[in-house]
Scaffold this motif. Structure first.
Motif, PDB file in Angstrom:
ATOM      1  N   LEU A  10     -25.821 -12.975  28.359  1.00  0.00           N
ATOM      2  CA  LEU A  10     -25.783 -13.849  29.525  1.00  0.00           C
ATOM      3  C   LEU A  10     -26.821 -13.432  30.566  1.00  0.00           C
ATOM      4  N   VAL A  11     -26.921 -12.133  30.818  1.00  0.00           N
ATOM      5  CA  VAL A  11     -27.892 -11.638  31.791  1.00  0.00           C
ATOM      6  C   VAL A  11     -29.322 -11.922  31.328  1.00  0.00           C
ATOM      7  N   SER A  12     -29.532 -11.804  30.020  1.00  0.00           N
ATOM      8  CA  SER A  12     -30.880 -11.973  29.453  1.00  0.00           C
ATOM      9  C   SER A  12     -31.264 -13.434  29.265  1.00  0.00           C
ATOM     10  N   GLY A  13     -30.322 -14.344  29.498  1.00  0.00           N
ATOM     11  CA  GLY A  13     -30.616 -15.754  29.301  1.00  0.00           C
ATOM     12  C   GLY A  13     -30.541 -16.198  27.857  1.00  0.00           C
ATOM     13  N   ALA A  14     -29.949 -15.360  27.008  1.00  0.00           N
ATOM     14  CA  ALA A  14     -29.768 -15.700  25.596  1.00  0.00           C
ATOM     15  C   ALA A  14     -28.406 -16.364  25.399  1.00  0.00           C
ATOM     16  N   ARG A  15     -28.289 -17.148  24.352  1.00  0.00           N
ATOM     17  CA  ARG A  15     -27.020 -17.811  24.075  1.00  0.00           C
ATOM     18  C   ARG A  15     -26.105 -16.862  23.311  1.00  0.00           C
ATOM     19  N   PRO A  16     -24.925 -16.517  23.857  1.00  0.00           N
ATOM     20  CA  PRO A  16     -24.006 -15.622  23.146  1.00  0.00           C
ATOM     21  C   PRO A  16     -23.559 -16.213  21.816  1.00  0.00           C
ATOM     22  N   GLU A  17     -23.158 -15.340  20.920  1.00  0.00           N
ATOM     23  CA  GLU A  17     -22.753 -15.771  19.580  1.00  0.00           C
ATOM     24  C   GLU A  17     -21.343 -16.357  19.558  1.00  0.00           C
ATOM     25  N   ILE A  18     -20.579 -16.200  20.638  1.00  0.00           N
ATOM     26  CA  ILE A  18     -19.255 -16.806  20.739  1.00  0.00           C
ATOM     27  C   ILE A  18     -19.181 -17.639  22.015  1.00  0.00           C
ATOM     28  N   GLU A  19     -18.184 -18.482  22.105  1.00  0.00           N
ATOM     29  CA  GLU A  19     -17.974 -19.290  23.298  1.00  0.00           C
ATOM     30  C   GLU A  19     -17.586 -18.374  24.461  1.00  0.00           C
ATOM     31  N   THR A  20     -18.240 -18.555  25.615  1.00  0.00           N
ATOM     32  CA  THR A  20     -17.967 -17.685  26.770  1.00  0.00           C
ATOM     33  C   THR A  20     -17.633 -18.450  28.045  1.00  0.00           C
ATOM     34  N   SER A  21     -17.664 -19.768  28.006  1.00  0.00           N
ATOM     35  CA  SER A  21     -17.463 -20.541  29.232  1.00  0.00           C
ATOM     36  C   SER A  21     -16.081 -20.303  29.838  1.00  0.00           C
ATOM     37  N   ASP A  22     -15.094 -19.952  29.013  1.00  0.00           N
ATOM     38  CA  ASP A  22     -13.742 -19.731  29.518  1.00  0.00           C
ATOM     39  C   ASP A  22     -13.472 -18.262  29.840  1.00  0.00           C
ATOM     40  N   LEU A  23     -14.516 -17.449  29.889  1.00  0.00           N
ATOM     41  CA  LEU A  23     -14.356 -16.039  30.232  1.00  0.00           C
ATOM     42  C   LEU A  23     -14.760 -15.747  31.672  1.00  0.00           C
ATOM     43  N   ALA A  24     -15.521 -16.614  32.293  1.00  0.00           N
ATOM     44  CA  ALA A  24     -16.072 -16.361  33.624  1.00  0.00           C
ATOM     45  C   ALA A  24     -15.001 -16.498  34.707  1.00  0.00           C
TER      46      ALA A  24
END
Length: 418
Positions: free
Chosen positions: A398-412
């Motif tokens: 996320l910090v690097s601007g790369a797309r994570p390999e799992i869904e992360t929208s519900d972690l923030a």
């Protein structure tokens, strides 16, 4: 990019490793004299993706009332007038519905399974050693009622493709021969064969050394006073040694993260749920556990770590108290002696407590904030060791601007906005 990570527990150090691996210049700050000297120091030792479940679950309010009258209760609530305590408890109660439990457990298992895969890859790449074992977790049920109530957990495990086995008493003993002398106390078990064990303190310190070899700077004995902001950006960390600047900041201070964020107007619902452990030297190998046994009745994990047994568990809502009541030690000793009597020397055991940073829904908070260069990696509760590598990798992406390999929208943290 120059990145400052606040906190050198297992979450902060894994974040540092993956950020450094992504090519960033990383500095880690911590008030302690070295890595993993607080909550990561003597946890239960489980890396248990399949056992990743929120404490907020259907039936927990009724169970909590029953536990109040148990001598060896898995949950203890000390009376307090602290508004933050009651606010967090009410938020947790709101998550004790079947619908929310399925959602919360599903995303916790998703992150934990990914984290286990990241740990395996890290271990293969680095050869890191931390008294690891890959022989699974056995959730042990002492009553038929407990065994009959695992349906919802099994549904989630199936949905996420997590391997499991439901065992009778004989199957439990085959997996953990040390239980052979207590067959009459076992109704059955749920075996999660892909779970692992290991010493979180050893892992974190070994990984910190690898980080240093990659160019990460660790600054210990540094008191983090506050974050200084200009507009919607953090510009520095204020310390007694002067301001520390960076392009991006990562808050990974466990239970203390809300203290850092509150002055910025960020409301992070993380509460310090106190846990305990004893570490017992093994004196009879034949009676000792092979891997991890979760004693479901008392919510106590009994884990093999090399030539030691780590016994950890319980949840105590007592604010930031760090006292060591003898009654809590008695519960841990009772559980391990009742199941693995004579395996360890209790007279030589060490007793410890730590503050687990728990969210009301059980899921950690990982990701961006409304401050453009401030990220969070906190709130892992009892599963910081289990979720550490996956959380660090997700954070670095996320910090690097790369797309994570799992869904992360519900972690923030944004998931609490509603």
């Amino acid at each position: 990019m120059k990145i400052a990570i606040l906190g050198a527990g297992v979450i902060g150090v894994t974040s540092a490793y993956y950020l450094a691996k992504a090519g960033h210049q990383v500095t880690v700050l911590d008030r302690q004299a070295g890595p993993a000297l607080e909550t990561s120091f003597a946890n239960a030792g489980e890396v248990s993706p399949g056992y990743s479940s929120p404490w907020a679950a259907p039936g927990i309010p009724l169970k909590a009332l029953k536990w109040m009258f148990m001598k060896h209760a898995p949950l203890v609530v000390r009376p307090t007038a602290d508004i933050a305590t009651w606010r967090w408890m009410l938020a947790m109660l709101r998550n004790c519905t079947s619908a929310r439990y399925v959602v919360n457990k599903g995303r916790m298992v998703r992150l934990a399974e990914y984290s286990r895969d990241c740990l395996m890859a890290l271990r293969d790449e680095t050869g890191i050693d931390y008294d690891q074992r890959m022989q699974g977790t056995l959730q042990l049920f002492r009553t038929q009622e407990q065994l009959d109530s695992i349906g919802k957990d099994i549904e989630v495990l199936r949905a996420d493709g997590v391997p499991f086995e439901v065992l009778d008493a004989s199957g439990c003993i085959t997996h953990e021969p040390g239980l052979g002398h207590v067959r009459e106390k076992i109704a059955g078990g749920l075996l999660l064969p892909h779970d692992e064990t290991g010493d979180c303190f050893k892992f974190t310190n070994a990984l910190a050394k690898l980080c240093e070899a990659m160019g990460v700077t660790f600054r210990f004995n540094v008191d983090i006073r506050r974050l200084r902001t200009e507009g919607q950006r953090v510009v520095a960390v204020e310390t007694p040694e002067g301001d520390i600047t960076a392009d991006t900041f990562v808050a990974a201070l466990g239970s203390y993260t809300p203290h850092l964020l509150n002055p910025l107007g960020l409301d992070l619902p993380v509460y310090p749920v106190k846990g305990y452990s004893i570490t017992v030297p093994i004196v009879d190998e034949s009676k000792a556990p092979v891997s991890t046994v979760m004693d479901e009745t008392y919510k106590v994990a009994i884990t093999r770590l090399g030539d030691r047994i780590r016994v950890g568990g319980m949840a105590e809502i007592a604010g930031f108290a760090l006292d060591l009541p003898p009654a809590r030690r008695a519960t841990l000793e009772m559980s391990v002696e009742d199941l693995f009597g004579g395996a360890g020397d209790q007279k030589q055991a060490t007793f410890w407590t730590g503050l687990r940073p728990m969210t009301p829904d059980g899921t950690p908070v990982i990701g961006a904030t409304r401050y453009g260069n401030l990220y969070l990696n906190a709130g892992h509760g009892t599963l910081g060791w289990t979720m550490s590598c996956g959380s660090g990798r997700v954070l670095a992406d996320l910090v690097s601007g790369a797309r994570p390999e799992i869904e992360t929208s519900d972690l923030a943290i944004s998931r609490y906005a509603a």
